[in-house]
Design an enzyme around this catalytic site. Sequence first.
Site, short mmCIF file in Angstrom:
data_model
loop_
_atom_site.label_atom_id
_atom_site.label_comp_id
_atom_site.label_asym_id
_atom_site.label_seq_id
_atom_site.Cartn_x
_atom_site.Cartn_y
_atom_site.Cartn_z
N TYR A 227 -8.51 19.72 1.71
CA TYR A 227 -9.58 19.03 2.43
C TYR A 227 -9.19 18.73 3.86
O TYR A 227 -10.05 18.65 4.74
CB TYR A 227 -10.01 17.77 1.67
CG TYR A 227 -10.66 18.16 0.38
CD1 TYR A 227 -11.92 18.76 0.39
CD2 TYR A 227 -10.00 18.03 -0.83
CE1 TYR A 227 -12.50 19.20 -0.79
CE2 TYR A 227 -10.59 18.46 -2.01
CZ TYR A 227 -11.83 19.05 -1.98
OH TYR A 227 -12.41 19.49 -3.13
N HIS B 185 -3.59 19.09 -3.10
CA HIS B 185 -5.03 19.27 -3.15
C HIS B 185 -5.71 18.63 -1.95
O HIS B 185 -6.65 19.19 -1.38
CB HIS B 185 -5.67 18.77 -4.45
CG HIS B 185 -7.07 19.30 -4.55
ND1 HIS B 185 -7.33 20.60 -4.92
CD2 HIS B 185 -8.26 18.78 -4.19
CE1 HIS B 185 -8.62 20.83 -4.81
NE2 HIS B 185 -9.21 19.76 -4.37
N ARG C 190 -0.47 36.36 -10.15
CA ARG C 190 -0.30 36.04 -8.73
C ARG C 190 1.20 35.89 -8.45
O ARG C 190 2.00 35.88 -9.37
CB ARG C 190 -1.04 34.76 -8.38
CG ARG C 190 -0.49 33.53 -9.08
CD ARG C 190 -1.32 32.29 -8.82
NE ARG C 190 -1.14 31.81 -7.46
CZ ARG C 190 -1.40 30.54 -7.09
NH1 ARG C 190 -1.86 29.68 -7.96
NH2 ARG C 190 -1.24 30.14 -5.84
N ARG C 191 1.55 35.77 -7.18
CA ARG C 191 2.94 35.51 -6.76
C ARG C 191 3.92 36.56 -7.26
O ARG C 191 5.11 36.29 -7.36
CB ARG C 191 3.44 34.15 -7.28
CG ARG C 191 2.70 32.93 -6.83
CD ARG C 191 3.52 31.68 -7.21
NE ARG C 191 2.89 30.44 -6.84
CZ ARG C 191 2.29 29.62 -7.71
NH1 ARG C 191 2.24 29.93 -8.99
NH2 ARG C 191 1.75 28.50 -7.30
N HIS D 202 -9.55 33.23 -4.68
CA HIS D 202 -10.37 32.03 -4.44
C HIS D 202 -10.00 31.38 -3.12
O HIS D 202 -10.85 31.11 -2.29
CB HIS D 202 -10.18 31.04 -5.60
CG HIS D 202 -10.58 29.64 -5.25
ND1 HIS D 202 -11.89 29.27 -5.10
CD2 HIS D 202 -9.85 28.52 -5.01
CE1 HIS D 202 -11.96 27.97 -4.78
NE2 HIS D 202 -10.72 27.51 -4.71
N PHE D 203 -8.69 31.13 -2.90
CA PHE D 203 -8.40 30.41 -1.65
C PHE D 203 -8.45 31.31 -0.42
O PHE D 203 -8.52 30.83 0.70
CB PHE D 203 -7.17 29.51 -1.73
CG PHE D 203 -5.86 30.14 -2.08
CD1 PHE D 203 -5.21 30.97 -1.19
CD2 PHE D 203 -5.26 29.86 -3.30
CE1 PHE D 203 -3.98 31.53 -1.52
CE2 PHE D 203 -4.02 30.42 -3.62
CZ PHE D 203 -3.39 31.26 -2.72
N HIS D 204 -8.47 32.63 -0.62
CA HIS D 204 -8.74 33.48 0.54
C HIS D 204 -10.22 33.42 0.94
O HIS D 204 -10.57 33.71 2.07
CB HIS D 204 -8.30 34.93 0.29
CG HIS D 204 -6.82 35.12 0.52
ND1 HIS D 204 -5.88 34.91 -0.44
CD2 HIS D 204 -6.13 35.46 1.64
CE1 HIS D 204 -4.66 35.12 0.06
NE2 HIS D 204 -4.79 35.46 1.32
#
Length: 553
Positions: free
Chosen positions: A231, A227, A443-444, A378-380
């Site tokens: 950042y 995580h 996913r995956r 989301h992370f894209h």
Amino acid sequence: MSHTNSMTKVDRRDAKLAMAHIYVAFIALLLGGLAGLLQVFVRSGQFTLPAGIGYYQVLTVHGVLLGLILTTFFIYGFQIASVSRTSGTFTDTQRKLGWIGFWLMTIGTAAAATMVLLNKATVLYTFYAPLKAHWIFYLGLTFVVVGSWVGGAGQILRYVQWRKENKASGQRSPLLSFMVVVNNLMWFVATLGVAASVLIQLLPWSLGLIERVDVALSRTLFWYFGHALVYFWLLPAYMVWYVIIPKVIGGKIFSDSLARLSFMLFLLFSIPVGIHHQLTEPGIDGTWKFIQVVLTFAVIVPSLMTAFSMFAMFELRGRELGGKGLFGWFKKLPWKDARFFVPFIGMVSFIPGGAGGIVNASYQMNQLIHNTIWVTGHFHLTIATAVVLTYFGAAFWLIPHLTGRTLSKSLNNLSNFAGILWATGMTIMSSAMHIAGLIGAPRRSDYSEYGGAQQAYDWIPYQIAQAVGGTILFIAILVIIYIVVKLAWFAPKGEEEFPVGDVHELSGPTPAILENFKIWLVILVALILFAYTVPIIDIISNSPAGSKGYQLW
């Protein structure tokens, strides 16, 4: 008192070191982007991979090259240039540390990538046990992490030297260098988790020195790192937003203290929150999950501080330029300047991205979207749009600055076009991922009709939409690679500035405590011990025999 540095140009030797990192980053972008394109094609159900290449092999290449290599190498290139520009030229020793770090990271990358391409390490970007990769893959990752420590040490030493040299004058340290140090410290503390997991568990296990590995422990150590990694990607984008963009648009940094405080809060709250990635994981007590979710929500505070600071700065500048009425200032911003426009698209995408993050970290809502392609969507939005577009926007002035060239008008316009193309592709692909995730698409996972299940057919239109979005994104990558090649070798010779903003006159003095790293690191260590000691003791004392490992491909 605003601090400006006499160094307006990065020293040629430091520029060479920074560019070495940036070249690797953009090679990773091209190869990782190609792997992503193949993935969305396969998932559309209209395409099968040639030559016996496996879907999960491609997925691993995509995740490792874009999630770990593009980001880490670009960040280090940008940070080396930033420290050199604001704290002064590196000493020979500091630069040597940078080169040693670079070669360790590059050799490690090549080793790990070779194993993935040989289908000996198809363990995805998270390399979760009990999937077992070839030991060279784990060794390669160790080289990348150790190399990043060596290179990062060089950057921190330059900052420490600046503080020693300027002790008598009582100046606050250069904001950009301060931010680099915060990001590196966070990275050092976070990578201890993944280093421990690889060196104590995964490497000996893949070498056959130990028979079994504790899966829950390896996942917990991964997310202790995983995580904060988010950042580590994000803070360099914030450096551009806080320090560079004000100068680009002709404004001032809204508040030096607010910028430093937000970075320190990220340092505190980025690491003791990894368990929110493990909310459905057995073996971790619900109380500790709850505590880490609360700490996760604390991260929203520095994010909102950043949003406030940015838009306050935009409005002040827009009104200076004569913007009237409620939103008149907005029209006055330099929309045609790629150095502003491309990162601005990134900022806007961070709004829905952040909202999705709140869903992911919420205990109840997480149950709905956990392990669905919603998370990938989301992370894209957050990393692959907010962060990466900001990197591109920075690259468009950083590369010519480092290579003694200039961002010509035609390349500037092409850069804006690439930004729009990227935003279009990502909007289509990420929206389709979010919606498909809400109706249960995993996913995956490779393409499957799940034995003719109706639900699986409902996902197919969205998977085709993902392929359309992914194709547009790959075209954007080709345009960006073209721009980077032009800026590195073929653009007109010239002096492209490295823009560093000055602080607004009304900002006021910066409290000394914000630069006292000892205090913040003590608080950080206390938070980490509080958040992780009991869960890890629980996992170790209650764990089953462990797994011998599987190779399922």
